[in-house]
Each structure stands twice: as C-alpha cells, then as structure tokens.
Design a protein around this motif. Structure first.
Motif, short mmCIF file in Angstrom:
data_model
loop_
_atom_site.label_atom_id
_atom_site.label_comp_id
_atom_site.label_asym_id
_atom_site.label_seq_id
_atom_site.Cartn_x
_atom_site.Cartn_y
_atom_site.Cartn_z
N MET A 115 0.85 -1.18 0.00
CA MET A 115 0.00 0.00 0.00
C MET A 115 0.90 1.24 0.00
O MET A 115 1.91 1.28 0.70
CB MET A 115 -0.91 0.01 1.22
N MET A 116 0.53 2.24 -0.80
CA MET A 116 1.33 3.44 -0.91
C MET A 116 1.24 4.25 0.39
O MET A 116 0.16 4.53 0.88
CB MET A 116 0.88 4.30 -2.09
N VAL A 117 2.41 4.62 0.91
CA VAL A 117 2.47 5.38 2.17
C VAL A 117 3.18 6.72 2.01
O VAL A 117 3.28 7.48 2.96
CB VAL A 117 3.13 4.56 3.30
N GLY A 118 3.66 7.02 0.81
CA GLY A 118 4.31 8.30 0.56
C GLY A 118 4.67 8.44 -0.91
O GLY A 118 4.69 7.45 -1.65
N TRP A 119 4.96 9.67 -1.31
CA TRP A 119 5.29 9.94 -2.71
C TRP A 119 5.95 11.30 -2.82
O TRP A 119 5.75 12.18 -1.98
CB TRP A 119 4.05 9.89 -3.59
N GLU A 120 6.73 11.46 -3.87
CA GLU A 120 7.32 12.76 -4.21
C GLU A 120 7.45 12.85 -5.72
O GLU A 120 7.77 11.86 -6.37
CB GLU A 120 8.70 12.94 -3.56
N LEU A 121 7.23 14.03 -6.25
CA LEU A 121 7.48 14.34 -7.65
C LEU A 121 8.69 15.25 -7.65
O LEU A 121 8.65 16.34 -7.07
CB LEU A 121 6.27 15.04 -8.27
N ILE A 122 9.79 14.81 -8.28
CA ILE A 122 11.07 15.51 -8.15
C ILE A 122 11.81 15.58 -9.48
O ILE A 122 11.49 14.86 -10.42
CB ILE A 122 11.98 14.78 -7.14
N GLU A 123 12.82 16.43 -9.51
CA GLU A 123 13.80 16.39 -10.59
C GLU A 123 14.87 15.37 -10.19
O GLU A 123 15.15 15.18 -9.00
CB GLU A 123 14.42 17.77 -10.81
N GLY A 124 15.44 14.69 -11.17
CA GLY A 124 16.36 13.59 -10.90
C GLY A 124 17.51 13.92 -9.98
O GLY A 124 17.96 13.06 -9.22
N GLY A 125 17.98 15.15 -9.99
CA GLY A 125 19.08 15.54 -9.12
C GLY A 125 18.70 15.54 -7.64
O GLY A 125 19.56 15.61 -6.77
N GLN A 126 17.42 15.42 -7.36
CA GLN A 126 16.93 15.40 -5.97
C GLN A 126 16.61 13.99 -5.50
O GLN A 126 16.04 13.81 -4.42
CB GLN A 126 15.66 16.26 -5.86
N LEU A 127 17.00 12.98 -6.29
CA LEU A 127 16.58 11.62 -5.98
C LEU A 127 17.11 11.13 -4.63
O LEU A 127 16.35 10.53 -3.85
CB LEU A 127 16.99 10.66 -7.09
N GLU A 128 18.37 11.36 -4.32
CA GLU A 128 18.90 10.87 -3.05
C GLU A 128 18.13 11.46 -1.87
O GLU A 128 17.83 10.76 -0.91
CB GLU A 128 20.39 11.20 -2.90
N ALA A 129 17.82 12.75 -1.94
CA ALA A 129 17.08 13.41 -0.86
C ALA A 129 15.67 12.81 -0.74
O ALA A 129 15.17 12.59 0.38
CB ALA A 129 17.00 14.91 -1.08
N ALA A 130 15.03 12.52 -1.86
CA ALA A 130 13.70 11.93 -1.84
C ALA A 130 13.74 10.52 -1.25
O ALA A 130 12.88 10.14 -0.45
CB ALA A 130 13.10 11.90 -3.24
N ILE A 131 14.75 9.75 -1.62
CA ILE A 131 14.90 8.40 -1.07
C ILE A 131 15.06 8.47 0.44
O ILE A 131 14.39 7.76 1.19
CB ILE A 131 16.09 7.67 -1.72
N GLU A 132 15.94 9.34 0.88
CA GLU A 132 16.18 9.49 2.32
C GLU A 132 14.90 9.91 3.05
O GLU A 132 14.56 9.35 4.10
CB GLU A 132 17.28 10.53 2.56
N HIS A 133 14.20 10.88 2.49
CA HIS A 133 12.97 11.37 3.12
C HIS A 133 11.89 10.28 3.19
O HIS A 133 11.27 10.06 4.23
CB HIS A 133 12.45 12.59 2.35
N LEU A 134 11.66 9.59 2.07
CA LEU A 134 10.61 8.58 2.04
C LEU A 134 10.94 7.37 2.90
O LEU A 134 10.07 6.81 3.56
CB LEU A 134 10.31 8.16 0.60
N LEU A 135 12.21 6.95 2.92
CA LEU A 135 12.58 5.81 3.74
C LEU A 135 12.71 6.16 5.22
O LEU A 135 12.83 5.26 6.07
CB LEU A 135 13.87 5.16 3.23
N ALA A 136 12.65 7.44 5.55
CA ALA A 136 12.63 7.84 6.97
C ALA A 136 11.31 7.45 7.62
O ALA A 136 11.23 7.32 8.85
CB ALA A 136 12.86 9.34 7.10
N ASP A 137 10.28 7.23 6.81
CA ASP A 137 8.99 6.76 7.32
C ASP A 137 9.14 5.27 7.62
O ASP A 137 9.40 4.48 6.70
CB ASP A 137 7.91 6.99 6.26
#
Length: 99
Positions: A54-76
């Motif tokens: 089940m989806m618990v989070g999402w982000e729409l980003i530019e590719g250069g922000q991928l590491e930050a999005a991964i870190e943020h989403l996996l912090a949940d």
C-alpha cells in the motif's frame, strides 16, 4: 523495444504493469548507494510502499533530488521499498530497497 512489464505483482490496488524500454547493449544496473546517470536527467515520481504493497508516501522531483527523496521517504518506518517512475511518460524505472 517497448514492452509491457509487470513490475509490481502484488495483491493490492497498486499492482501494476506498464511499458518499459529494452535497449540493445544495456545492462542491468545493480549497485548499492549509487544512482544511474539516466535517472538524474528526468522528472521522476517516487512512491513508497509498505509491506502490504500500500502506498504510504510519494514525491514528484527532478532527478538531481533523488537521493534526498529516497532518504525522506525511507525515513517513514512504514516504507518497505520505493518505486521510481519517469514522470512524464510514466514508464517504470527502478525499485529502491532498504539496505
């Protein structure tokens, strides 16, 4: 070659199959803590799923922000894994797992 691929074969409303490109000479990118250059060049949709798919989070980003999005989403703590899609055409790109 454009083919249909079931990249999220789960028993949830988020089960999905979609188009993926298979290119001659390309190899599977299987690395830890590295982002392929191809993902840095596009707008991406990053989706977090729990162990019940089940989806618990999402982000729409530019590719250069991928590491930050991964870190943020996996912090949940509910997030078990992530899926990354190329946002405009929507093609599946990769899965990110906790290490």
């Amino acid at each position: 070659m454009l083919v249909n691929h079931e990249h999220h074969p789960v028993d949830s409303p988020y089960g999905m199959r979609f188009a993926v490109y298979v290119r001659r000479g390309e190899e599977r990118f299987d690395a830890v803590d590295r982002v392929p250059e191809q993902l840095r060049l596009r707008t991406l949709a990053v989706r977090a799923f729990d162990t019940d798919a089940m989806m618990v989070g999402w982000e729409l980003i530019e590719g250069g922000q991928l590491e930050a999005a991964i870190e943020h989403l996996l912090a949940d703590p509910r997030a078990a894994y992530l899926h990354v899609h190329f946002a405009a055409p929507g093609c599946y790109a990769t899965r990110v797992d906790r290490t």
